[in-house]
Design a protein around this motif. Sequence first.
Motif, mmCIF file in Angstrom:
data_model
loop_
_atom_site.group_PDB
_atom_site.id
_atom_site.type_symbol
_atom_site.label_atom_id
_atom_site.label_comp_id
_atom_site.label_asym_id
_atom_site.label_seq_id
_atom_site.Cartn_x
_atom_site.Cartn_y
_atom_site.Cartn_z
ATOM 1 N N VAL A 129 -0.150 4.857 3.093
ATOM 2 C CA VAL A 129 0.932 4.397 3.965
ATOM 3 C C VAL A 129 0.858 2.874 4.094
ATOM 4 O O VAL A 129 1.874 2.187 4.063
ATOM 5 N N LEU A 130 -0.375 2.353 4.199
ATOM 6 C CA LEU A 130 -0.511 0.897 4.264
ATOM 7 C C LEU A 130 -0.060 0.252 2.952
ATOM 8 O O LEU A 130 0.683 -0.723 2.959
ATOM 9 N N ILE B 18 1.988 1.377 0.528
ATOM 10 C CA ILE B 18 3.444 1.452 0.376
ATOM 11 C C ILE B 18 4.122 0.651 1.475
ATOM 12 O O ILE B 18 5.157 0.021 1.272
ATOM 13 N N LEU C 9 6.865 -2.251 1.165
ATOM 14 C CA LEU C 9 8.115 -2.198 1.919
ATOM 15 C C LEU C 9 8.315 -3.449 2.773
ATOM 16 O O LEU C 9 9.403 -4.006 2.856
ATOM 17 N N ILE C 10 7.217 -3.889 3.410
ATOM 18 C CA ILE C 10 7.305 -4.967 4.380
ATOM 19 C C ILE C 10 7.389 -6.331 3.705
ATOM 20 O O ILE C 10 8.232 -7.151 4.031
ATOM 21 N N PRO D 117 10.438 -6.246 0.127
ATOM 22 C CA PRO D 117 11.501 -5.251 0.317
ATOM 23 C C PRO D 117 12.408 -5.102 -0.898
ATOM 24 O O PRO D 117 12.894 -4.012 -1.184
ATOM 25 N N LYS D 118 12.610 -6.194 -1.643
ATOM 26 C CA LYS D 118 13.541 -6.092 -2.774
ATOM 27 C C LYS D 118 12.945 -5.260 -3.908
ATOM 28 O O LYS D 118 13.667 -4.586 -4.632
ATOM 29 N N HIS E 261 10.564 -2.889 -3.324
ATOM 30 C CA HIS E 261 10.336 -1.554 -2.772
ATOM 31 C C HIS E 261 11.475 -0.598 -3.129
ATOM 32 O O HIS E 261 11.244 0.507 -3.617
ATOM 33 N N GLY E 262 12.691 -1.059 -2.907
ATOM 34 C CA GLY E 262 13.841 -0.220 -3.211
ATOM 35 C C GLY E 262 13.899 0.153 -4.681
ATOM 36 O O GLY E 262 14.082 1.323 -5.027
ATOM 37 N N ALA F 169 9.651 -11.004 1.339
ATOM 38 C CA ALA F 169 10.444 -11.129 2.556
ATOM 39 C C ALA F 169 10.354 -12.566 3.064
ATOM 40 O O ALA F 169 9.604 -13.384 2.526
ATOM 41 N N ALA F 170 11.101 -12.869 4.118
ATOM 42 C CA ALA F 170 11.140 -14.230 4.648
ATOM 43 C C ALA F 170 9.755 -14.673 5.131
ATOM 44 O O ALA F 170 8.974 -13.874 5.650
ATOM 45 N N SER G 155 8.659 -13.859 8.712
ATOM 46 C CA SER G 155 8.295 -12.467 8.941
ATOM 47 C C SER G 155 6.891 -12.186 8.420
ATOM 48 O O SER G 155 6.093 -11.503 9.065
ATOM 49 N N PHE H 15 4.374 -13.726 10.756
ATOM 50 C CA PHE H 15 4.255 -12.982 12.024
ATOM 51 C C PHE H 15 3.328 -11.780 11.864
ATOM 52 O O PHE H 15 2.513 -11.472 12.726
ATOM 53 N N LEU H 16 3.459 -11.093 10.721
ATOM 54 C CA LEU H 16 2.627 -9.914 10.512
ATOM 55 C C LEU H 16 1.201 -10.293 10.146
ATOM 56 O O LEU H 16 0.263 -9.538 10.405
#
Lengths: 449, 330
Positions: free
Chosen positions: B61-62, B64, B68-69, B72-73, B75-76, B290-291, B294, B297-298
């Motif tokens: 889960v981490l 994937i 995802l996090i 994101p582009k 991931h899809g 991602a940006a 973001s 922040f994570l």
Amino acid sequence: MEFDPFVLARIQFAANISFHILFPAISIGLAWLLFYFRVRFTLSGDQLWDYTYNFWVKIFALTFALGVVSGITMSFQFGTNWPGFMEKAGNIAGPLLGYEVLTAFFLEASFLGIMLFGKNRVSNRLHLIATFLVAFGTMLSAFWILSLNSWMQTPAGHVIVNGEFMVESWWEVIFNPSFPYRLAHMVIASLLTSAFLVAGVSAWRALKGMDGPGTWKVMKTGVVLAAVLTPLQIFVGDLHGLNTLEHQPAKVAAMEAAWETEKGAPLVLFGWPDEDRRETRWALEIPKGASLILTHELDGEIRGLNEFEGEHPPVAMVFWAFRIMVGMGVLMLIVSWWGGWSLRGEHKPGKPLLHVLSWMTFSGWVAVLAGWYVTEIGRQPWIVYGLLKVKDVVADHSSATLTGTLAGYLLLYVFLLASYIGAIRYLATKPARSQALTPGYTTKHAPTE
Amino acid sequence: MEYWLPVVYVSIMGLALLVYVILDGYDLGVGMLLPAASEAEKDTMIASIGPFWDANETWIVLGIGVLLIAFPKAHGVVLTALYIPVTLMLFGLTLRGVAFDMRVKAGDKRKGMWNRAFFIGSLVASMSQGWMLGFYITGLQNNPVSLIFAALIAITLPALYVMLGAAWLMMKTETELFNKAVKWARIALLPMGICLLLVSIATPLASSVIAERWFTLPAAIGLLPIPLSCALVYFGMSWLLSKPVLLKRGWGWLLFGGLVVICIMASLGLAYSIFPDIIIGQMDIWTAAAATDSLLFLLYGVAITLPAIIGYSIFVYRVFHGKATELSYE
């Protein structure tokens, strides 16, 4: 027959998310109940609380496992079904999901081992801490995922640059307008669901003659908890509704089947909202009721669905789901107060109450699902309310692929749900361990757990 | 920052997936070995993984999740291309996760059925993961070569998990079951070797860029330790398995250690081949990222929680250290 892939993708995600929520709805509340049982045992040394813990922790483990595996499925389906959502809103959704994995998932999953199987390997204190951490983890998990869900309902703290959501203030994103209400509503819902579960299973054991003094203690815990929380839930639900009226008026209009904007709008109790004719057929109304409830004024203005034509949710489903949720809440209030009265002091309830409680075992599920249908179907056609539509983010799978996998998921879920309820029933049909402590105890059954 | 953040995240993703392969690998392996054991041994096998499997599964889960996090582009694209194997894997993981609990909670009459479900779930999940790996490293292309290759990895990756499972059982069990674990490891060794070899050969073939990286001097010399150490460990394990006496004296953990070394080396090799792409030959990590805000922040969260996660995971493993005993809720 060819189905619309968009509809299939939605049904598939809805099936998964509906199946998933059943288990957190129990495990969040049950984790805290187990922690309570453990605290009572630690403080009093009363063996009955230990037996109670041992019985319910098994059901918790099973529930938790189902929540984990269906949750893993969900984490993949964000990408397989809605890739456009992550591409456009990933800057917001990503970190919130990330914090859920990092702060909650590992915490729960790691200390679950100690909570379930570690009693003889660690001190009682450490075991108590592990139980607390698991319960705390379930809350953290709810915090992050509901924050994201609430942001999709009432987006805040962002700017849109080239069609992509960018964060301006994390505080506003996380604590967006509907989040505190949704979090409170869901956590109480989970506590209520588990309160009725433990009360219902205990009542069923009593009816089967498999009960002991431990069974009665836990039944009373469940009933009292429900009697206290149900009115609180109704109050919180009302606040949540007022918040929705402010931020998502189309959803409230669908809940009330209010077609025209009017002052002093009637409360439609029942009826059949007909979207083609844009009216509610066979409506049973209380004059000015909706205005009174929603604006707390007899002549308050309620905005009708016709203001949002083409961009409001399917009316009948939201309307009926809302009535089922409210109906369940009223039923819970009546049963829990009746139960609380019947179980006061050292009173034992009669058979009618035991029957009703056992019928209500999974009543929390009905209310939780109905409530989520109101809020999620009520958000349609938007995935991010007012800003991004669901149909613009869907994946490009063939309808054959989706039909096949959907059929697979549905079969699996029906099978698992039947097995889950069957296992609880099987565990509950064994005589309670505390039964042996009943004065004058004789039985053909050997206590097995 | 804009350069480094995606690099940091792709490293975290790689680390999470590596930890996943090792940890869930052994409990999937134990699941696949289940039908080969007697009824009593089945309980011991399940008991040996009972306190751990949930947390083990969280690593995927981490992994994937980071895809995802942070990307994101990609991931899809990745998950859309892998839709069917992902779905099958999820069926498998679901079935075994539930079977684990059900086999002792749904009554003795149904225990056999849930044991089978546990086995089938483990096998389906492992094979799907093999398929996903094979299909991913050939660049997510729908051509016959890719499909055949993915199928080959789907058949052989489970052998690695079976090896991990058998090695785990050597550390956690005694007597008859221990002897069986040695036997199982011997059987799984060769298919596992084939799997590793195939992956090593295929990645350079899949992309000329990767081939160039591996086969130009002086990089080639610097990279030599990767295949060499794998080969060395492989033959070392083969020798160790022919000396049951040593294994019985408590050297079984060496086998597990060897497998961990192989997994680390293989993932280093893969990382070297693929970096900085996230989808081979199509998208690099900076395009997919991602940006920056973001990610930043994570990152605070990662910096605090990841060490804590590793810390308490080790703690839990220490609590349940030693030979497996019967699982009891009491």
